[in-house]
Design an enzyme around this catalytic site. Structure first.
Site, mmCIF file in Angstrom:
data_model
loop_
_atom_site.group_PDB
_atom_site.id
_atom_site.type_symbol
_atom_site.label_atom_id
_atom_site.label_comp_id
_atom_site.label_asym_id
_atom_site.label_seq_id
_atom_site.Cartn_x
_atom_site.Cartn_y
_atom_site.Cartn_z
ATOM 1 N NE ARG A 274 -10.326 -26.334 -35.829
ATOM 2 C CZ ARG A 274 -10.271 -27.348 -36.716
ATOM 3 N NH1 ARG A 274 -10.809 -27.206 -37.925
ATOM 4 N NH2 ARG A 274 -9.677 -28.479 -36.400
ATOM 5 C CE1 TYR B 106 -14.807 -0.280 -39.834
ATOM 6 C CE2 TYR B 106 -14.428 -2.536 -40.542
ATOM 7 C CZ TYR B 106 -14.268 -1.527 -39.609
ATOM 8 O OH TYR B 106 -13.559 -1.770 -38.473
ATOM 9 C CG ASP C 54 -21.337 -4.926 -44.889
ATOM 10 O OD1 ASP C 54 -22.305 -4.953 -44.101
ATOM 11 O OD2 ASP C 54 -20.167 -4.759 -44.512
ATOM 12 C CE LYS D 86 -19.754 -2.267 -36.074
ATOM 13 N NZ LYS D 86 -18.874 -3.379 -36.413
#
Length: 386
Positions: free
Chosen positions: A50, A102, A173, A198
């Site tokens: 983690r 988005y 972004d 993406k």
């Protein structure tokens, strides 16, 4: 002399990996939750996945290298990265965002961030005076460029100058262009966000998200948030993204070449009313993109003459799938109003130009003539239908 971006996509800035005595060329997948310690007070540098894992660390240094940052953090999805980013802010803080984002980001802000006491001003950063929206409690400006889905191109340098004058963070972004075509940190941004699902991953086979920064102080804050909320990317998914990034330059160039041909085809189609693509000469988007990026990408949004034609295209393309997401080797056709932006109120959709006639095309690396022929036959079959 620094490494070229094609080399960085494979190695980042690191020296040859010496941790694997077998001589593996593909970076190993450290599929382990925890790590053994040699003794009390001693560590191999890894304690618990983690916090950090060698496979994720290799991916993070490659992405940081590509963006020119001091650190990159990999998350389980783009939205996990955005959610962690919002933990930099406190109740009472105000953020200015571009209105055309988005839909998942808009949903997060409206349903989670506002509940947690953060307020937002959603404006058109290509037309409106951003400074007039800055308040005493404003902490950041957050933009996408090109925007999703209307492909507006925002001047990153101008936004960075405004943010710096007022002591604000500029968050960009960079999903649509990737660091292959655009590097916001070099233009003055403080934090870059990616949906690694993406273009970075490139194969529609896993989810990932990234935050990249050029600030050691922001890196420390984000690392604390990441280990606390526990949304770091798993080892196998890290390896998949590493593998995808190796071919990023080849994919981006081929997909852009295809997109430019498809944009020209759409511009000549009488049933297409508007084409939104930064690579169309003579547009404001083209001029800004040419100044701040080395390419125009492979995302195209277009508006057809009727809702009926839009629905017909979604159903009748034979090669191009009707699917969400973008940036993979496969070309995808998306209907923003019912998919990526379904949770955005209709009045806001329409204000941003998202109507039931608008389609978004993520252009892949197939033979461009096949893609054009598929779109053409779908359009022609609409006229031939009873």
């Amino acid at each position: 002399m620094g490494r070229g971006i094609e080399t960085k996509c494979i190695y980042g800035d690191s020296a040859k990996f010496e941790g694997d005595r077998a001589g593996s060329i593909s970076f190993p997948i450290y599929q382990t939750a925890t790590f053994a310690h040699p003794a009390v007070g001693q560590s191999t540098g890894y304690d618990y996945s983690r916090l950090q894992n060698p496979t994720r660390q290799q991916l993070e240094q490659v992405v940081a290298s590509l963006e020119g940052g001091v650190d990159a953090l990999a998350f389980s999805s783009g939205m996990a990265a955005m959610t962690a980013l919002m933990e930099l802010f406190r109740p009472g803080d105000h953020i200015i965002t571009d209105a055309d984002l988005y839909g998942g980001s808009i949903r997060l802000f409206r349903s989670i961030s506002q509940k947690n006491g953060i307020s937002f001003s959603h404006i058109d950063c290509t037309k409106e005076d951003v400074e007039s929206y800055i308040l005493d409690n404003t902490r950041a400006i957050l933009i996408e460029t090109p925007t999703n889905p209307m492909m507006h191109v925002i001047d990153i340098r101008r936004m960075a100058e405004t943010a710096k004058r007022h002591g604000l963070l500029l968050i960009v972004d960079n999903t649509f262009l990737s660091p292959y075509f655009q590097k916001p940190l070099t233009l003055g941004a403080n934090i870059v966000l990616h949906s690694g699902t993406k273009f970075l991953g490139g194969h529609n086979d896993t989810l990932a998200g990234f935050l990249v920064t050029g600030s050691p102080e922001l890196s420390e804050q984000l690392r604390f948030i990441s280990k606390t909320v526990g949304s770091g990317l798993a080892p196998f998914d890290s390896w998949l993204i590493l593998r995808g990034i190796k071919t990023l330059p080849i994919r981006m160039e081929r997909a852009q070449e295809n997109a430019q041909s498809i944009a020209r085809f759409l511009l000549g189609e009488r049933r297409v009313r508007k084409v939104y693509y930064p690579g169309i000469p003579g547009t404001q988007a083209y001029e800004i993109c040419r100044r701040q990026a080395s390419g125009f990408g492979s995302m195209i949004t277009f508006e057809v003459e009727s809702r009926e034609l839009a629905l017909h295209l979604l159903k009748n393309t034979k090669l191009i799938p009707f699917a969400e997401s973008l940036g993979g080797v496969e070309t995808l056709l998306t209907y923003p109003t019912t998919q990526t932006h379904a949770d955005v109120p209709v009045d806001i959709q329409q204000k941003n130009g998202i109507t039931d006639r608008v389609l978004r095309l993520s252009v892949g690396i197939e033979t461009k003539e096949d893609l054009i022929q598929d779109l053409k036959q779908a359009m022609d079959s609409f006229e031939a239908s009873p």
